[in-house]
Design a protein around this motif. Structure first.
Motif, PDB file in Angstrom:
ATOM      1  N   LEU A   1       3.212 -29.470  28.049  1.00  0.00           N
ATOM      2  CA  LEU A   1       3.883 -29.745  29.292  1.00  0.00           C
ATOM      3  C   LEU A   1       2.819 -30.208  30.266  1.00  0.00           C
ATOM      4  CD1 LEU A   1       6.814 -29.390  30.129  1.00  0.00           C
ATOM      5  CD2 LEU A   1       6.231 -27.150  30.988  1.00  0.00           C
ATOM      6  N   THR A   2       3.092 -31.319  30.889  1.00  0.00           N
ATOM      7  CA  THR A   2       2.101 -31.844  31.817  1.00  0.00           C
ATOM      8  C   THR A   2       2.594 -31.693  33.248  1.00  0.00           C
ATOM      9  OG1 THR A   2       1.520 -33.457  30.153  1.00  0.00           O
ATOM     10  CG2 THR A   2       0.691 -33.853  32.362  1.00  0.00           C
ATOM     11  N   CYS A   3       1.750 -31.182  34.107  1.00  0.00           N
ATOM     12  CA  CYS A   3       2.126 -31.033  35.513  1.00  0.00           C
ATOM     13  C   CYS A   3       2.204 -32.421  36.148  1.00  0.00           C
ATOM     14  CB  CYS A   3       1.104 -30.184  36.253  1.00  0.00           C
ATOM     15  SG  CYS A   3       1.429 -30.118  38.027  1.00  0.00           S
ATOM     16  N   PRO A   4       3.367 -32.755  36.736  1.00  0.00           N
ATOM     17  CA  PRO A   4       3.506 -34.089  37.324  1.00  0.00           C
ATOM     18  C   PRO A   4       2.616 -34.291  38.551  1.00  0.00           C
ATOM     19  CG  PRO A   4       5.496 -32.806  37.664  1.00  0.00           C
ATOM     20  CD  PRO A   4       4.571 -31.955  36.852  1.00  0.00           C
ATOM     21  N   LYS A   5       2.098 -33.214  39.101  1.00  0.00           N
ATOM     22  CA  LYS A   5       1.280 -33.348  40.303  1.00  0.00           C
ATOM     23  C   LYS A   5      -0.202 -33.463  39.959  1.00  0.00           C
ATOM     24  CE  LYS A   5       0.474 -31.141  44.780  1.00  0.00           C
ATOM     25  NZ  LYS A   5       0.550 -29.802  45.399  1.00  0.00           N
ATOM     26  N   CYS A   6      -0.710 -32.521  39.135  1.00  0.00           N
ATOM     27  CA  CYS A   6      -2.156 -32.529  38.886  1.00  0.00           C
ATOM     28  C   CYS A   6      -2.499 -33.036  37.490  1.00  0.00           C
ATOM     29  CB  CYS A   6      -2.751 -31.146  39.131  1.00  0.00           C
ATOM     30  SG  CYS A   6      -2.326 -29.932  37.877  1.00  0.00           S
ATOM     31  N   ASP A   7      -1.437 -33.365  36.713  1.00  0.00           N
ATOM     32  CA  ASP A   7      -1.645 -33.965  35.404  1.00  0.00           C
ATOM     33  C   ASP A   7      -2.296 -33.041  34.382  1.00  0.00           C
ATOM     34  OD1 ASP A   7      -0.644 -36.341  34.544  1.00  0.00           O
ATOM     35  OD2 ASP A   7      -2.607 -37.314  34.403  1.00  0.00           O
ATOM     36  N   THR A   8      -2.359 -31.781  34.704  1.00  0.00           N
ATOM     37  CA  THR A   8      -2.934 -30.828  33.763  1.00  0.00           C
ATOM     38  C   THR A   8      -1.949 -30.548  32.630  1.00  0.00           C
ATOM     39  OG1 THR A   8      -4.088 -29.761  35.576  1.00  0.00           O
ATOM     40  CG2 THR A   8      -3.906 -28.495  33.542  1.00  0.00           C
ATOM     41  N   SER A   9      -2.469 -30.460  31.437  1.00  0.00           N
ATOM     42  CA  SER A   9      -1.640 -30.064  30.317  1.00  0.00           C
ATOM     43  C   SER A   9      -1.495 -28.546  30.356  1.00  0.00           C
ATOM     44  CB  SER A   9      -2.303 -30.530  29.019  1.00  0.00           C
ATOM     45  OG  SER A   9      -1.452 -30.214  27.956  1.00  0.00           O
ATOM     46  N   LEU A  10      -0.256 -28.084  30.436  1.00  0.00           N
ATOM     47  CA  LEU A  10      -0.029 -26.655  30.672  1.00  0.00           C
ATOM     48  C   LEU A  10       0.459 -25.941  29.415  1.00  0.00           C
ATOM     49  CD1 LEU A  10       1.857 -27.143  34.048  1.00  0.00           C
ATOM     50  CD2 LEU A  10      -0.502 -26.364  33.797  1.00  0.00           C
ATOM     51  N   GLU A  11       0.070 -24.694  29.286  1.00  0.00           N
ATOM     52  CA  GLU A  11       0.575 -23.871  28.184  1.00  0.00           C
ATOM     53  C   GLU A  11       1.911 -23.284  28.605  1.00  0.00           C
ATOM     54  OE1 GLU A  11      -2.228 -20.789  27.143  1.00  0.00           O
ATOM     55  OE2 GLU A  11      -3.840 -22.110  27.807  1.00  0.00           O
ATOM     56  N   PRO A  12       2.962 -23.538  27.815  1.00  0.00           N
ATOM     57  CA  PRO A  12       4.292 -23.062  28.205  1.00  0.00           C
ATOM     58  C   PRO A  12       4.349 -21.560  28.493  1.00  0.00           C
ATOM     59  CG  PRO A  12       4.450 -24.581  26.370  1.00  0.00           C
ATOM     60  CD  PRO A  12       2.990 -24.349  26.598  1.00  0.00           C
ATOM     61  N   ALA A  13       3.703 -20.755  27.678  1.00  0.00           N
ATOM     62  CA  ALA A  13       3.785 -19.312  27.876  1.00  0.00           C
ATOM     63  C   ALA A  13       3.186 -18.909  29.223  1.00  0.00           C
ATOM     64  CB  ALA A  13       3.063 -18.584  26.733  1.00  0.00           C
ATOM     65  N   ARG A  14       2.067 -19.525  29.522  1.00  0.00           N
ATOM     66  CA  ARG A  14       1.403 -19.207  30.793  1.00  0.00           C
ATOM     67  C   ARG A  14       2.224 -19.714  31.985  1.00  0.00           C
ATOM     68  NH1 ARG A  14      -4.785 -20.832  31.833  1.00  0.00           N
ATOM     69  NH2 ARG A  14      -4.708 -19.783  33.837  1.00  0.00           N
ATOM     70  N   LEU A  15       2.824 -20.902  31.787  1.00  0.00           N
ATOM     71  CA  LEU A  15       3.657 -21.478  32.850  1.00  0.00           C
ATOM     72  C   LEU A  15       4.878 -20.595  33.097  1.00  0.00           C
ATOM     73  CD1 LEU A  15       4.166 -23.844  34.802  1.00  0.00           C
ATOM     74  CD2 LEU A  15       5.390 -24.993  32.963  1.00  0.00           C
ATOM     75  N   THR A  16       5.457 -20.107  32.004  1.00  0.00           N
ATOM     76  CA  THR A  16       6.611 -19.225  32.122  1.00  0.00           C
ATOM     77  C   THR A  16       6.236 -17.943  32.855  1.00  0.00           C
ATOM     78  OG1 THR A  16       7.551 -20.118  30.103  1.00  0.00           O
ATOM     79  CG2 THR A  16       8.359 -17.974  30.811  1.00  0.00           C
ATOM     80  N   ALA A  17       5.109 -17.387  32.498  1.00  0.00           N
ATOM     81  CA  ALA A  17       4.633 -16.163  33.161  1.00  0.00           C
ATOM     82  C   ALA A  17       4.410 -16.414  34.653  1.00  0.00           C
ATOM     83  CB  ALA A  17       3.344 -15.683  32.500  1.00  0.00           C
ATOM     84  N   ALA A  18       4.075 -17.663  34.984  1.00  0.00           N
ATOM     85  CA  ALA A  18       3.833 -18.019  36.391  1.00  0.00           C
ATOM     86  C   ALA A  18       5.121 -18.478  37.076  1.00  0.00           C
ATOM     87  CB  ALA A  18       2.763 -19.099  36.476  1.00  0.00           C
ATOM     88  N   LEU A  19       6.271 -18.160  36.490  1.00  0.00           N
ATOM     89  CA  LEU A  19       7.588 -18.479  37.054  1.00  0.00           C
ATOM     90  C   LEU A  19       7.819 -19.984  37.244  1.00  0.00           C
ATOM     91  CD1 LEU A  19       7.626 -15.714  39.834  1.00  0.00           C
ATOM     92  CD2 LEU A  19       8.601 -15.546  37.539  1.00  0.00           C
ATOM     93  N   GLY A  20       7.204 -20.762  36.382  1.00  0.00           N
ATOM     94  CA  GLY A  20       7.412 -22.202  36.486  1.00  0.00           C
ATOM     95  C   GLY A  20       6.608 -22.833  37.604  1.00  0.00           C
ATOM     96  N   VAL A  21       5.532 -22.180  38.006  1.00  0.00           N
ATOM     97  CA  VAL A  21       4.642 -22.754  39.018  1.00  0.00           C
ATOM     98  C   VAL A  21       3.336 -23.115  38.316  1.00  0.00           C
ATOM     99  CG1 VAL A  21       3.397 -22.328  41.169  1.00  0.00           C
ATOM    100  CG2 VAL A  21       5.667 -21.331  40.821  1.00  0.00           C
ATOM    101  N   CYS A  22       2.898 -24.346  38.457  1.00  0.00           N
ATOM    102  CA  CYS A  22       1.668 -24.784  37.795  1.00  0.00           C
ATOM    103  C   CYS A  22       0.518 -23.871  38.193  1.00  0.00           C
ATOM    104  CB  CYS A  22       1.349 -26.233  38.181  1.00  0.00           C
ATOM    105  SG  CYS A  22      -0.268 -26.780  37.585  1.00  0.00           S
ATOM    106  N   TYR A  23      -0.115 -23.291  37.193  1.00  0.00           N
ATOM    107  CA  TYR A  23      -1.170 -22.319  37.508  1.00  0.00           C
ATOM    108  C   TYR A  23      -2.462 -22.994  37.919  1.00  0.00           C
ATOM    109  CZ  TYR A  23      -1.508 -23.179  32.466  1.00  0.00           C
ATOM    110  OH  TYR A  23      -1.540 -23.761  31.230  1.00  0.00           O
ATOM    111  N   ARG A  24      -2.474 -24.314  37.875  1.00  0.00           N
ATOM    112  CA  ARG A  24      -3.645 -25.052  38.327  1.00  0.00           C
ATOM    113  C   ARG A  24      -3.502 -25.472  39.794  1.00  0.00           C
ATOM    114  NH1 ARG A  24      -6.878 -28.731  35.377  1.00  0.00           N
ATOM    115  NH2 ARG A  24      -8.702 -29.222  36.645  1.00  0.00           N
TER     116      ARG A  24
END
Lengths: 271, 303
Positions: free
Chosen positions: B25-48
């Motif tokens: 999953l790529t963050c449309p704002k910072c273009d970081t490739s995100l780990e779904p599990a971590r993103l889910t844990a962060a309530l769908g907020v890019c952790y970067r």
């Protein structure tokens, strides 16, 4: 031409008539129908918006509060009226007039004629959506009879922002739509050229609204359209307004408000 | 294979997910490739960078309310094609497809729930269903929710995500603005608190009706909120739009909303507001026609 195509062409003819540059505008009707119109200016917050006008006016032996969208006829006046597209100040002036009408128990007569609220950065900064929404509530709760007459174009939330009331009347060649056909074509197809198709699909003519039970009455226009005889158009509008106003004035105000609530409540109701 | 739009994120939702597991999953704002599990844990907020992904209605509800407390209403209200509208395909087919692809029957889900120990009515729009657009069925469900809050004297929370009125239902859509606003007028006059949360995006007739008529308006960071779209404004005025135009932060600066709330802080903020607004008991002077007795506006009376 296909059958569908000819229906679309006929609908588009209505759209063009509703926008006809010689069509009578709100002030033409106001001066013809009311005896004594005193225009009030300003929203007392930011400025005066010439795309929405209003003030007390005499109708027979009573005072009514007129609120109207006004287009311009000359190039200079069109610019001054912002092509009939109001900013938040217009809606907030209307709100001021709604409150005043309530205080003095003046029935409200609203003339709708706009392609929509003004899409501008300033309008967004000053909360155009907030201003319109507040008027929807104020009109729903105003403890006086409210008549709405669509003169030409009824465009989207910008029209509804002065258009909630007890009766919706439409001039024969007026239109009222969730979005103007060009905007709808742009949203659905990203192609403004498909406006004719969109106009037909939207069901926006006075006859369509009457059929759907949204408009109460269609006010007949002189042959070929209101631009051909201002006096005749204003006479027909005045007669319809007087008739509906007399009916509404006979209704107890609590009942009036409950009926007004149910009028909108039942649109799209499932039970 | 079905691939969810990257602007949505699938959280572990009990009933409806966006679809399959996403491995990248790529963050449309910072273009970081995100780990779904971590993103889910962060309530769908890019952790970067803090970008807030859009959420589906069931995900959002599950995230906020006490587990198992949500009782959905009007699940079977489905849009009808009253106009016989056809764009690139018939509207009736579009409704069917939206239902199939989103797993919900309409662009709004509502019911009673418990949040921070407080029973309330929660109404949640779903942008994945035809852009969260408001048609007659949508407006009906929202109004039913408002009227439930009024009749049961419960605080109201509406979470908006919508492109505005639904073109395919023409004037029937537009009139839902008047309908929802009139219902909120009654709710306000009865002294029942209404909190509105604006999420990305909230536009058009939704902003110009129920979404902006709340006692307290919150918004998620970066959410696009407004009436006319930026494209329309540019076409009409040739204006250069300021940086951050129509973002939640922009609207906060212009005094249109009370607070921009990052998603992880939302439960705390809602708890605080419910405590403040519902503590004295909701609507002690409850009256269906609150203004019937006086011609002047009735001041809200609180315990």
């Amino acid at each position: 031409m296909t059958d569908n195509g000819s229906i679309a062409a006929a609908t588009w003819e209505q759209v063009e008539l509703a926008r006809h540059p010689d069509r009578p505008y709100a002030l033409d009707y106001i001066h013809a129908i009311f005896g004594n119109f005193f225009e009030l200016h300003g929203d007392r917050l930011f400025g005066d918006d010439h795309a929405i006008i209003g003030g007390p006016a005499g109708l027979d032996h009573r005072t009514v509060m007129v609120i109207a969208q006004q287009k311009g006829r000359t190039t200079a006046e069109r610019a001054m009226r912002n092509f009939g597209m109001a900013n938040p100040e217009g809606y907030r002036k209307a709100l001021r007039l709604i409150r005043q009408a309530e205080r003095f128990q003046f029935p409200i007569i609203a003339f709708v004629d706009t392609s929509g609220a003004f899409p501008g950065a300033g309008a967004e900064e000053r909360g155009i959506a907030w201003a319109i929404a507040e008027n929807l509530v104020a009109l729903a709760q105003a403890r006086v009879p409210i008549l709405t007459l669509v003169l030409g174009e009824g465009g989207s939330g910008g029209a509804l922002g002065i258009g909630v009331g007890d009766r919706l009347l439409m001039m024969e060649h007026s239109i009222y739509s969730v979005a103007m056909p060009e905007a709808c074509a742009s949203i659905l197809w990203r192609d403004i050229a498909r406006k004719v198709e969109a106009a037909q699909a939207l069901k926006l003519t006075a006859a369509d609204l009457k059929r759907m039970g949204l408009a109460d009455e269609i006010v007949p226009e002189p042959s070929g359209g209101a631009q051909n005889d201002y006096g005749m158009a204003a006479d027909a509008a005045g007669a319809a307004l007087r008739r509906h106003l007399a009916t509404l004035e006979a209704v107890a105000v609590d009942r009036l408000l409950e009926d007004r609530y149910q009028r909108y409540r039942r649109i799209g109701a499932t039970s | 294979m079905f691939r969810p739009k990257t602007r949505y994120v699938a959280l572990p939702s009990p009933r409806v997910g966006v679809g399959e597991e996403i491995d990248r999953l790529t963050c449309p704002k910072c273009d970081t490739s995100l780990e779904p599990a971590r993103l889910t844990a962060a309530l769908g907020v890019c952790y970067r960078c803090g970008y807030h992904f859009r959420l589906r209605a069931p995900e959002r509800i599950a995230m906020l309310v006490e587990p198992g407390s949500f009782r959905e209403e009007d699940q079977n209200i489905i849009a009808t094609d009253a106009l016989g509208f056809k764009d690139s395909q018939p509207y009736s087919k579009r409704i069917e497809q939206s239902r199939a692809s989103t797993g919900v029957n309409e662009a709004v889900t509502w019911g009673e729930a418990i949040l921070a120990g407080q029973p309330l009515v929660m109404v949640c729009l779903d942008f994945a269903f035809m852009g969260g657009s408001m048609g007659a069925a949508t407006g009906e469900k929202i109004t039913n929710g408002i009227e439930r809050a009024l009749h049961s004297r419960l605080p109201l929370l509406i979470i908006s995500a919508s492109g505005g009125a639904r073109m395919q239902e023409g004037m029937l859509s537009l009139m839902q603005m008047a309908k929802t606003a009139a219902a909120l007028g009654r709710l306000g006059a009865a002294g029942i608190p209404y909190i509105s949360l604006l999420t990305d995006p909230t536009m058009g007739g939704v902003t110009a009706s129920f979404a902006s008529l709340a006692d307290v308006i919150l918004a998620e960071p970066g959410a696009m909120i407004g009436f006319a779209g930026a494209r329309v404004i540019q076409q009409a005025t040739y204006e250069t739009l300021p940086e951050g135009f129509q973002t939640a932060e922009f609207l906060w600066q212009h005094g249109m909303i009370d607070l921009v709330v990052p998603r992880p802080e939302l439960p705390t903020v809602l708890r605080q507001l419910l405590e403040l607004y519902a503590t004295n008991g909701v609507a002690k002077d409850f009256d269906l026609q609150p203004r019937a007795k006086a011609s002047a506006p009735t001041p809200a009376v609180r315990g």
